[in-house]
Design an enzyme around this catalytic site. Sequence first.
Site, mmCIF file in Angstrom:
data_model
loop_
_atom_site.group_PDB
_atom_site.id
_atom_site.type_symbol
_atom_site.label_atom_id
_atom_site.label_comp_id
_atom_site.label_asym_id
_atom_site.label_seq_id
_atom_site.Cartn_x
_atom_site.Cartn_y
_atom_site.Cartn_z
ATOM 1 N N ALA A 32 0.811 -1.215 0.000
ATOM 2 C CA ALA A 32 0.000 0.000 0.000
ATOM 3 C C ALA A 32 0.845 1.265 0.000
ATOM 4 C CB ALA A 32 -0.927 -0.005 1.217
ATOM 5 N N ASN B 131 2.313 -2.611 7.658
ATOM 6 C CA ASN B 131 3.221 -3.380 6.814
ATOM 7 C C ASN B 131 4.007 -2.451 5.894
ATOM 8 O OD1 ASN B 131 2.652 -6.173 7.564
ATOM 9 N ND2 ASN B 131 0.613 -5.794 6.748
ATOM 10 N N HIS C 32 -0.274 7.705 3.550
ATOM 11 C CA HIS C 32 1.125 7.466 3.916
ATOM 12 C C HIS C 32 2.002 8.495 3.206
ATOM 13 C CE1 HIS C 32 -0.242 3.625 5.494
ATOM 14 N NE2 HIS C 32 -0.749 3.329 4.314
#
Length: 271
Positions: free
Chosen positions: A124, A192, A222
Amino acid sequence: MCKRYKIGIVGLGAIGLQIAQTIDQGNLSNFDLVAIAARNEKKAARNLEPFNHIPDITSITNVCKSADIIVECAPAAIFRTIIEETIEAGKTLIPASVGALLPYTDLIERARSSGARIIVPTGALIGLDAVRAAAEGSIEKITLETRKPPNGLTGAPFLVENKISVENLTEAKLIFDGSARDGAKGFPANVNVAAALSLAGIGPDNTQLQIWADPSIDRNMHTITVEADSARFTMTIENIPTIENPKTGKITALSLIATLRRFTEPMIAGT
């Protein structure tokens, strides 16, 4: 002639099922789905009923023995079993639970001896190719700021252990500020991305991570900032969470599919 690969999947949740469907529908050329291991075998069997070619539902050991490439989409609690079985069989592992890999980096040497490979997908995140390139030189600092809707963080071990509530927030709340290694321990289902970033760059102890619970957003965000002798860059990605699991972005399964596709493509773009 392009080689055909036998694929095994451990875990048939939202990510594993999407990958399985993609292979079964012929949207990944030269791959055969041969085996699946799932916690709930009856549910897995129901999900596989519409498939054109139904793979074996079997144990993790048998998946690792019968497949060339094992795609891990399982709970982090059984990750060590999966990676050890893969290494023992000398096969290739593509893990979704990248954060679970950090405590077992000693197994990389065992993989080297057995001929096994561990291929960490971007997942991601964004820009791991640039981070890997920068790591060939000298990287001074890498930071990752993760912002998620509060319901995507509920139940994380770090929050439970420290009695931190993310309910009924009216503004963004910083809930973690530390290393990627500690973040992976405290938020095994959420970051992750931090583990993947650290493995591509300067390691989990030197990669800094902030996690925010933000009620004003509906996407998992992010932002990476890298200071290196070759470049300075900042990148942000806003991922749409899956309906099945708000902790996971829709792009995660697509990243794993793209990683598989690289095995057979005649041309590969990106580092």
